[in-house]
Write a protein that holds these residues in place. Structure first.
Motif, PDB file in Angstrom:
ATOM      1  N   UNK A  10     -20.682 -14.898 -21.260  1.00  0.00           N
ATOM      2  CA  UNK A  10     -19.758 -13.841 -21.562  1.00  0.00           C
ATOM      3  C   UNK A  10     -19.992 -12.956 -23.214  1.00  0.00           C
ATOM      4  N   UNK A  11     -20.472 -13.744 -24.205  1.00  0.00           N
ATOM      5  CA  UNK A  11     -20.515 -13.115 -25.392  1.00  0.00           C
ATOM      6  C   UNK A  11     -19.469 -12.047 -25.551  1.00  0.00           C
ATOM      7  N   UNK A  63     -12.659 -15.335 -16.932  1.00  0.00           N
ATOM      8  CA  UNK A  63     -13.781 -14.585 -16.688  1.00  0.00           C
ATOM      9  C   UNK A  63     -13.215 -13.147 -16.155  1.00  0.00           C
ATOM     10  N   UNK A  64     -11.959 -12.692 -16.491  1.00  0.00           N
ATOM     11  CA  UNK A  64     -11.466 -11.495 -16.107  1.00  0.00           C
ATOM     12  C   UNK A  64     -11.565 -10.854 -17.070  1.00  0.00           C
ATOM     13  N   UNK A 124     -29.197  -5.924 -23.905  1.00  0.00           N
ATOM     14  CA  UNK A 124     -29.102  -7.398 -23.435  1.00  0.00           C
ATOM     15  C   UNK A 124     -28.689  -7.986 -24.815  1.00  0.00           C
ATOM     16  N   UNK A 125     -28.580  -9.370 -24.584  1.00  0.00           N
ATOM     17  CA  UNK A 125     -28.100 -10.236 -25.670  1.00  0.00           C
ATOM     18  C   UNK A 125     -29.129 -11.605 -25.956  1.00  0.00           C
ATOM     19  N   UNK A 146     -28.582  -6.979 -28.393  1.00  0.00           N
ATOM     20  CA  UNK A 146     -27.628  -7.089 -29.066  1.00  0.00           C
ATOM     21  C   UNK A 146     -27.606  -8.736 -29.675  1.00  0.00           C
ATOM     22  N   UNK A 147     -27.954  -8.697 -30.998  1.00  0.00           N
ATOM     23  CA  UNK A 147     -28.087 -10.033 -31.660  1.00  0.00           C
ATOM     24  C   UNK A 147     -26.698 -10.505 -32.122  1.00  0.00           C
ATOM     25  N   UNK A 148     -26.071 -11.601 -31.213  1.00  0.00           N
ATOM     26  CA  UNK A 148     -24.858 -12.042 -31.728  1.00  0.00           C
ATOM     27  C   UNK A 148     -24.581 -13.324 -32.748  1.00  0.00           C
TER      28      UNK A 148
END
Length: 413
Positions: A10-11, A63-64, A124-125, A146-148
């Motif tokens: 998800x993130x 997950x929606x 991407x993550x 995208x560094x979370x």
């Protein structure tokens, strides 16, 4: 320029994909599990007994993503569901091994999809982008990482601090980051054309620890957002009752990383008539440690995300003295709900001096002093709560979409 967003879990990928879709720039979202009206489990659940159907709806409903066009989503549950099942039954080590394998397989699938659909940019993550970024089929694509989360080497330093003072609060899963995870992060920094950081704290740790080439030139800042559908129209804060304690809330994983030990020790130092505390979230500390605080603290455990707004508006202040984050979205959600915030710099984006207190570092005495400061001045507290709700508008979905548009325009230019 159309963008392919991908993450097996998800993130923040769903919010990113939705914003890009609204901008007309989403090529596709590649993910693990995606729930929608015609998904397989929804169709299967229609024939299940009512009790089982409610369970299926609750389990997969997480997950929606309402509003996200299902025709733009490429779902591969085989790369996500086994890991979640292994974690759910307590096989964490096996779950981590599967995650490493699945991320690489998933990356190859993304690379093939991007080539087939002529995608010009990959978004991407961390820990799931390396294979797709390095695939020769996408050599000319723009690669956005995208560094979370902050740099894991920073976490390893923080673990030593926690071990010195609260080692018995550390869950086995929160020990030092392994070398392979750090090396994978470095490889992703090298492979990326742009590294998105959600806060100054995240970018600061990367600049401090990484030796990747042109690291400072690659970094861009992109604040995350709260879900405006859920938190965008909550009521304005009302004046607190003079004879009632100030209602503090901790929301998130009850873990040493997020500073739950300091929250519990701090509230214990405050008179009950001055402050109450509610803790919401899954527990990652020994129950024996929590039981010593049960006379002062209400522990609700994990609750569905849909129930959080109602819980938040029953409180006055969110506390999050975290040691290590990317930027906790719960801070933004709390501000949107009209809560003042007490947090650390490591917690990420959050309060200004008008909307809360940023304590110097995770510490029980610092936190207790901040809680007393707010609790003893209810007029000041009301002003902070109202300011928090105003400031939160800078982090709503529209602001996030606008920031993404500006980012992509700058990349194209």
């Amino acid at each position: 320029m159309t963008v392919a967003v991908f993450h097996p879990g998800m993130q923040h990928s769903r919010q990113t994909a939705l914003a890009l879709q609204q901008l007309g720039r989403l090529a596709f979202l590649a993910t693990g599990v995606f729930d929608h009206e015609t998904s397989v489990w929804r169709r299967a659940g229609a024939y299940a007994p009512a009790a089982l159907r409610r369970h299926i709806d609750a389990e997969f409903g997480r997950f929606a993503t309402p509003g996200l066009d299902a025709s733009l989503v490429r779902a591969f549950p085989q790369y996500e569901l086994p890991e979640r099942i292994l974690s759910r039954i307590g096989l964490d080590a096996m779950a981590q091994l599967f995650d490493r394998f699945a991320n690489d397989r998933f990356g190859k699938v993304v690379a093939r999809l991007a080539q087939d659909e002529g995608t010009r940019a990959l978004w991407g993550y961390d820990n799931s982008s390396l294979t797709a970024f390095n695939d020769p089929r996408n050599a000319s694509a723009t690669k956005i990482l995208d560094r979370t989360i902050a740099d894991w080497r920073e976490w390893n330093e923080q673990v030593a601090t926690i071990e010195d003072t609260h080692g018995d609060w550390l869950h086995p899963s929160l020990r030092r980051a392994p070398d392979w995870l750090i090396q994978r992060g470095e490889a992703e920094f090298e492979a990326a054309d742009y590294i998105l950081c959600v806060s100054d704290y995240v970018s600061g740790t990367i600049k401090r620890h990484s030796s990747a080439e042109r690291i400072e030139d690659k970094i861009r800042h992109l604040p995350y957002c709260f879900d405006s559908r859920i938190y965008g129209s909550l009521p304005s804060p009302m004046p607190p009752e003079a004879d009632k304690p100030v209602r503090f809330l901790f929301a998130g994983q009850l873990s040493a990383r997020k500073g739950i030990q300091h929250v519990l020790e701090a509230v214990s130092a405050l008179p009950p008539e001055l402050a109450s505390l509610t803790c919401v979230g899954p527990n990652l500390v020994p129950n024996a440690l929590l039981s010593g605080f049960s006379d002062r603290v209400r522990f609700l455990g994990a609750v569905p995300r849909a129930e959080m707004p109602a819980i938040m508006i029953q409180h006055d202040v969110l506390v999050l003295p975290s040691y290590f984050e990317g930027s906790a979205i719960v801070l933004l959600e709390a501000m949107a709900a009209g809560l003042a915030v007490i947090a650390t710099p490591q917690a990420g984006l959050g309060p200004t001096a008008k909307s809360g207190i940023c304590i110097e570092r995770p510490d029980s005495e610092f936190l207790a002093a901040a809680m007393i400061d707010i609790a003893k001045d209810k007029e000041k507290l009301l002003g902070m709560r109202r300011s928090a709700q105003i400031e939160a508008q800078c982090y709503d979905s529209a602001a996030y979409r606008s920031n993404i548009e500006a980012l992509l325009d700058s990349i194209i230019a």
